[in-house]
Design a protein around this motif. Structure first.
Motif, PDB file in Angstrom:
ATOM      1  N   ALA A  94       6.135   9.526  -0.574  1.00 21.63           N
ATOM      2  CA  ALA A  94       6.288   9.515  -2.035  1.00 21.63           C
ATOM      3  C   ALA A  94       5.268   8.579  -2.680  1.00 21.63           C
ATOM      4  CB  ALA A  94       7.710   9.104  -2.405  1.00 21.63           C
ATOM      5  N   TYR A  95       5.105   7.395  -2.111  1.00 23.85           N
ATOM      6  CA  TYR A  95       4.098   6.462  -2.642  1.00 23.85           C
ATOM      7  C   TYR A  95       2.703   7.076  -2.573  1.00 23.85           C
ATOM      8  CZ  TYR A  95       7.159   2.346  -3.053  1.00 23.85           C
ATOM      9  OH  TYR A  95       8.121   1.436  -3.439  1.00 23.85           O
ATOM     10  N   MET A  96       2.407   7.753  -1.484  1.00 22.19           N
ATOM     11  CA  MET A  96       1.093   8.373  -1.321  1.00 22.19           C
ATOM     12  C   MET A  96       0.847   9.435  -2.380  1.00 22.19           C
ATOM     13  SD  MET A  96       0.999   8.647   2.822  1.00 22.19           S
ATOM     14  CE  MET A  96       0.153  10.201   2.701  1.00 22.19           C
ATOM     15  N   MET A  97       1.852  10.260  -2.649  1.00 19.63           N
ATOM     16  CA  MET A  97       1.687  11.309  -3.646  1.00 19.63           C
ATOM     17  C   MET A  97       1.431  10.743  -5.038  1.00 19.63           C
ATOM     18  SD  MET A  97       1.752  14.105  -1.999  1.00 19.63           S
ATOM     19  CE  MET A  97       1.852  15.248  -3.362  1.00 19.63           C
ATOM     20  N   MET A  98       1.816   9.487  -5.244  1.00 25.66           N
ATOM     21  CA  MET A  98       1.588   8.818  -6.523  1.00 25.66           C
ATOM     22  C   MET A  98       0.314   7.977  -6.500  1.00 25.66           C
ATOM     23  SD  MET A  98       5.555   7.671  -7.156  1.00 25.66           S
ATOM     24  CE  MET A  98       5.399   7.197  -8.883  1.00 25.66           C
ATOM     25  N   GLY A  99      -0.375   7.972  -5.347  1.00 22.19           N
ATOM     26  CA  GLY A  99      -1.592   7.174  -5.238  1.00 22.19           C
ATOM     27  C   GLY A  99      -1.335   5.680  -5.146  1.00 22.19           C
ATOM     28  N   LYS A 100      -0.121   5.299  -4.747  1.00 20.87           N
ATOM     29  CA  LYS A 100       0.237   3.875  -4.623  1.00 20.87           C
ATOM     30  C   LYS A 100       0.019   3.453  -3.168  1.00 20.87           C
ATOM     31  CE  LYS A 100       3.456   3.803  -8.514  1.00 20.87           C
ATOM     32  NZ  LYS A 100       4.797   3.409  -9.011  1.00 20.87           N
ATOM     33  N   TRP A 101      -1.243   3.228  -2.829  1.00 25.14           N
ATOM     34  CA  TRP A 101      -1.628   3.029  -1.439  1.00 25.14           C
ATOM     35  C   TRP A 101      -1.144   1.716  -0.856  1.00 25.14           C
ATOM     36  CZ3 TRP A 101      -2.607   7.541   0.128  1.00 25.14           C
ATOM     37  CH2 TRP A 101      -3.189   8.465  -0.721  1.00 25.14           C
ATOM     38  N   ASP A 102      -1.152   0.650  -1.630  1.00 28.18           N
ATOM     39  CA  ASP A 102      -0.692  -0.643  -1.105  1.00 28.18           C
ATOM     40  C   ASP A 102       0.788  -0.590  -0.753  1.00 28.18           C
ATOM     41  OD1 ASP A 102      -3.239  -1.626  -1.424  1.00 28.18           O
ATOM     42  OD2 ASP A 102      -2.807  -2.732  -3.271  1.00 28.18           O
ATOM     43  N   ALA A 103       1.583   0.015  -1.635  1.00 24.79           N
ATOM     44  CA  ALA A 103       3.025   0.138  -1.380  1.00 24.79           C
ATOM     45  C   ALA A 103       3.272   1.038  -0.170  1.00 24.79           C
ATOM     46  CB  ALA A 103       3.739   0.689  -2.613  1.00 24.79           C
ATOM     47  N   ALA A 104       2.529   2.135  -0.072  1.00 26.49           N
ATOM     48  CA  ALA A 104       2.674   3.037   1.071  1.00 26.49           C
ATOM     49  C   ALA A 104       2.325   2.322   2.365  1.00 26.49           C
ATOM     50  CB  ALA A 104       1.777   4.260   0.884  1.00 26.49           C
ATOM     51  N   SER A 105       1.245   1.550   2.347  1.00 25.64           N
ATOM     52  CA  SER A 105       0.795   0.837   3.543  1.00 25.64           C
ATOM     53  C   SER A 105       1.822  -0.200   3.987  1.00 25.64           C
ATOM     54  CB  SER A 105      -0.552   0.160   3.261  1.00 25.64           C
ATOM     55  OG  SER A 105      -1.087  -0.401   4.428  1.00 25.64           O
ATOM     56  N   GLU A 106       2.414  -0.884   3.028  1.00 23.90           N
ATOM     57  CA  GLU A 106       3.416  -1.911   3.351  1.00 23.90           C
ATOM     58  C   GLU A 106       4.623  -1.301   4.055  1.00 23.90           C
ATOM     59  OE1 GLU A 106       6.285  -5.131   0.997  1.00 23.90           O
ATOM     60  OE2 GLU A 106       4.578  -4.222  -0.039  1.00 23.90           O
ATOM     61  N   GLN A 107       5.099  -0.167   3.539  1.00 24.60           N
ATOM     62  CA  GLN A 107       6.254   0.492   4.153  1.00 24.60           C
ATOM     63  C   GLN A 107       5.909   1.025   5.538  1.00 24.60           C
ATOM     64  OE1 GLN A 107       9.350   0.534   3.086  1.00 24.60           O
ATOM     65  NE2 GLN A 107       8.841  -0.545   1.193  1.00 24.60           N
ATOM     66  N   LEU A 108       4.700   1.538   5.694  1.00 28.70           N
ATOM     67  CA  LEU A 108       4.299   2.069   6.989  1.00 28.70           C
ATOM     68  C   LEU A 108       4.122   0.951   8.010  1.00 28.70           C
ATOM     69  CD1 LEU A 108       3.738   4.643   8.497  1.00 28.70           C
ATOM     70  CD2 LEU A 108       1.380   4.587   7.687  1.00 28.70           C
ATOM     71  N   ASP A 109       3.685  -0.214   7.567  1.00 28.68           N
ATOM     72  CA  ASP A 109       3.577  -1.362   8.472  1.00 28.68           C
ATOM     73  C   ASP A 109       4.940  -1.734   9.040  1.00 28.68           C
ATOM     74  OD1 ASP A 109       0.849  -1.579   8.221  1.00 28.68           O
ATOM     75  OD2 ASP A 109       0.919  -3.137   6.678  1.00 28.68           O
ATOM     76  N   THR A 110       5.982  -1.599   8.232  1.00 22.92           N
ATOM     77  CA  THR A 110       7.341  -1.868   8.717  1.00 22.92           C
ATOM     78  C   THR A 110       7.698  -0.892   9.843  1.00 22.92           C
ATOM     79  OG1 THR A 110       8.037  -2.687   6.548  1.00 22.92           O
ATOM     80  CG2 THR A 110       9.780  -1.981   8.056  1.00 22.92           C
ATOM     81  N   ILE A 111       7.327   0.369   9.665  1.00 25.14           N
ATOM     82  CA  ILE A 111       7.587   1.376  10.709  1.00 25.14           C
ATOM     83  C   ILE A 111       6.782   1.067  11.963  1.00 25.14           C
ATOM     84  CG2 ILE A 111       7.367   3.813  11.309  1.00 25.14           C
ATOM     85  CD1 ILE A 111       7.821   4.469   8.347  1.00 25.14           C
ATOM     86  N   LEU A 112       5.520   0.702  11.789  1.00 25.47           N
ATOM     87  CA  LEU A 112       4.639   0.441  12.928  1.00 25.47           C
ATOM     88  C   LEU A 112       5.004  -0.835  13.671  1.00 25.47           C
ATOM     89  CD1 LEU A 112       1.233   1.458  11.313  1.00 25.47           C
ATOM     90  CD2 LEU A 112       2.387   2.628  13.189  1.00 25.47           C
ATOM     91  N   VAL A 129      13.694   8.057   6.560  1.00 27.22           N
ATOM     92  CA  VAL A 129      13.659   7.942   5.098  1.00 27.22           C
ATOM     93  C   VAL A 129      12.591   6.945   4.658  1.00 27.22           C
ATOM     94  CG1 VAL A 129      15.368   6.112   4.699  1.00 27.22           C
ATOM     95  CG2 VAL A 129      15.143   7.967   3.064  1.00 27.22           C
ATOM     96  N   ARG A 130      12.310   5.949   5.493  1.00 24.81           N
ATOM     97  CA  ARG A 130      11.221   5.024   5.156  1.00 24.81           C
ATOM     98  C   ARG A 130       9.883   5.760   5.189  1.00 24.81           C
ATOM     99  NH1 ARG A 130      11.329  -0.238   4.492  1.00 24.81           N
ATOM    100  NH2 ARG A 130      13.304  -0.484   5.625  1.00 24.81           N
ATOM    101  N   TYR A 131       9.766   6.686   6.128  1.00 26.48           N
ATOM    102  CA  TYR A 131       8.547   7.493   6.195  1.00 26.48           C
ATOM    103  C   TYR A 131       8.445   8.427   4.985  1.00 26.48           C
ATOM    104  CZ  TYR A 131       4.755  10.065   8.482  1.00 26.48           C
ATOM    105  OH  TYR A 131       3.549  10.626   8.786  1.00 26.48           O
ATOM    106  N   ASP A 132       9.590   8.944   4.539  1.00 26.15           N
ATOM    107  CA  ASP A 132       9.608   9.742   3.308  1.00 26.15           C
ATOM    108  C   ASP A 132       9.153   8.898   2.122  1.00 26.15           C
ATOM    109  OD1 ASP A 132      10.643  11.947   4.700  1.00 26.15           O
ATOM    110  OD2 ASP A 132      12.710  11.315   4.340  1.00 26.15           O
ATOM    111  N   LEU A 133       9.571   7.636   2.124  1.00 22.61           N
ATOM    112  CA  LEU A 133       9.170   6.717   1.050  1.00 22.61           C
ATOM    113  C   LEU A 133       7.658   6.523   1.057  1.00 22.61           C
ATOM    114  CD1 LEU A 133      10.129   4.790  -1.204  1.00 22.61           C
ATOM    115  CD2 LEU A 133      10.413   3.025   0.541  1.00 22.61           C
ATOM    116  N   VAL A 134       7.076   6.402   2.256  1.00 24.32           N
ATOM    117  CA  VAL A 134       5.617   6.315   2.380  1.00 24.32           C
ATOM    118  C   VAL A 134       4.965   7.532   1.734  1.00 24.32           C
ATOM    119  CG1 VAL A 134       3.682   6.335   4.013  1.00 24.32           C
ATOM    120  CG2 VAL A 134       5.677   4.900   4.479  1.00 24.32           C
TER     121      VAL A 134
END
Length: 288
Positions: free
Chosen positions: A112-130, A105-110
């Protein structure tokens, strides 16, 4: 219909009977919602019905916390399919509050942020996964991180993640494409061309890969080569399809960034040239 469809109908029928017998039990309701919302030929109406059933299941006392997290994820995914990304974000965030370790679901959140062009928020969530143990990190996570960094105009950093994605999935055309785009942005046009041609060869019917080939040539200053790629593309796809595809690339966050300023003039010039040739042939009585 195949046996799978028959089994699915029987299973759904059993869950409907269970719901009738125990209307306050969440489990039959979310299983019916799953069957409706994820049908392979799902309609907008079915998505709405599935969403309503998930909401009902969520309200029942028997929906334990783990299942609530999964129900919320399904609700978020329905909102994603409907293109209502802000509501998808709300559902995914709620799911993560219940289960912060729910990686999917965190990846789904990434996404969703991407589809909205919210790259910083997407990157932050993906860093948590990584930040997980390396054996738990999927190649797709590296690909997505590289993709986000491209949109953040950080191609050098993107390459570090794309190299890991390539090592795991060397035949993935999207990884090939993103790598080519990153190299192009770094001015390494000859290297980029290798990856861009590989992507097109893997998926020759995907027009996006053709656009990048003549963007690459135009960036390298080789306009004749750019026009050759444009001619190849126009031999494969109709003129209308080519221009419709270019329109769809504007602010399209579902794929790597593309610079239409390099592409549109080449397409327009080659299209005009082909139309002139057709008019010349018509003038000679070729079709008479």
């Amino acid at each position: 219909r195949g046996l799978g469809d028959v089994y699915k109908r029987q299973e759904t029928s059993l869950w409907r009977q269970a719901m009738e017998k125990a209307p306050r039990d969440a489990r039959p309701i979310w299983n019916i919602a799953n069957a409706i919302a994820w049908d392979k030929n799902v309609s907008p109406r079915q998505l709405d019905v599935g969403l309503a059933l998930f909401e009902k299941a969520l309200s029942l006392n028997h929906a334990i916390e783990e299942n609530k997290s999964r129900i919320l994820r399904n609700m978020g995914l329905i909102h994603m399919r409907k293109g209502v990304y802000d509501q998808a974000l709300t559902a995914f965030r709620h799911s993560l509050r219940i289960d912060p370790y729910f990686t999917e679901v965190r990846y789904d959140l990434v996404s969703a942020y991407m589809m909205m062009g919210k790259w910083d928020a997407a990157s932050e969530q993906l860093d948590t996964i990584l930040s997980q143990a390396e054996e738990d990190v999927k190649p797709d996570y590296y690909k997505m991180k590289g993709y986000i960094l491209l949109w953040q105009q950080r191609p050098e950093m993107a390459m570090k993640f794309l190299e890991k994605a390539l090592a795991a999935e060397p035949q993935n055309p999207d990884v090939q494409l993103n790598t080519g785009v990153a190299l192009d942005r770094l001015g390494r046009h000859a290297e980029a061309l290798v990856f861009l041609e590989a992507a097109r060869n893997i998926a020759p019917r995907k027009i996006r890969y053709s656009y990048d080939l003549f963007e690459n040539s135009a960036r390298a200053g080789n306009m004749e080569k750019a026009r050759r790629y444009a001619r190849q593309m126009l031999a494969t796809f109709s003129i209308g399809f080519v221009f419709d595809g270019l329109d769809s690339m504007r602010a399209n966050f579902q794929t790597a960034p593309i610079d239409l300023a390099y592409i549109i003039p080449v397409v327009q010039k080659e299209t005009a040239h082909q139309l002139e040739e057709m008019e010349a042939l018509a003038g000679t009585g070729f079709n008479s």
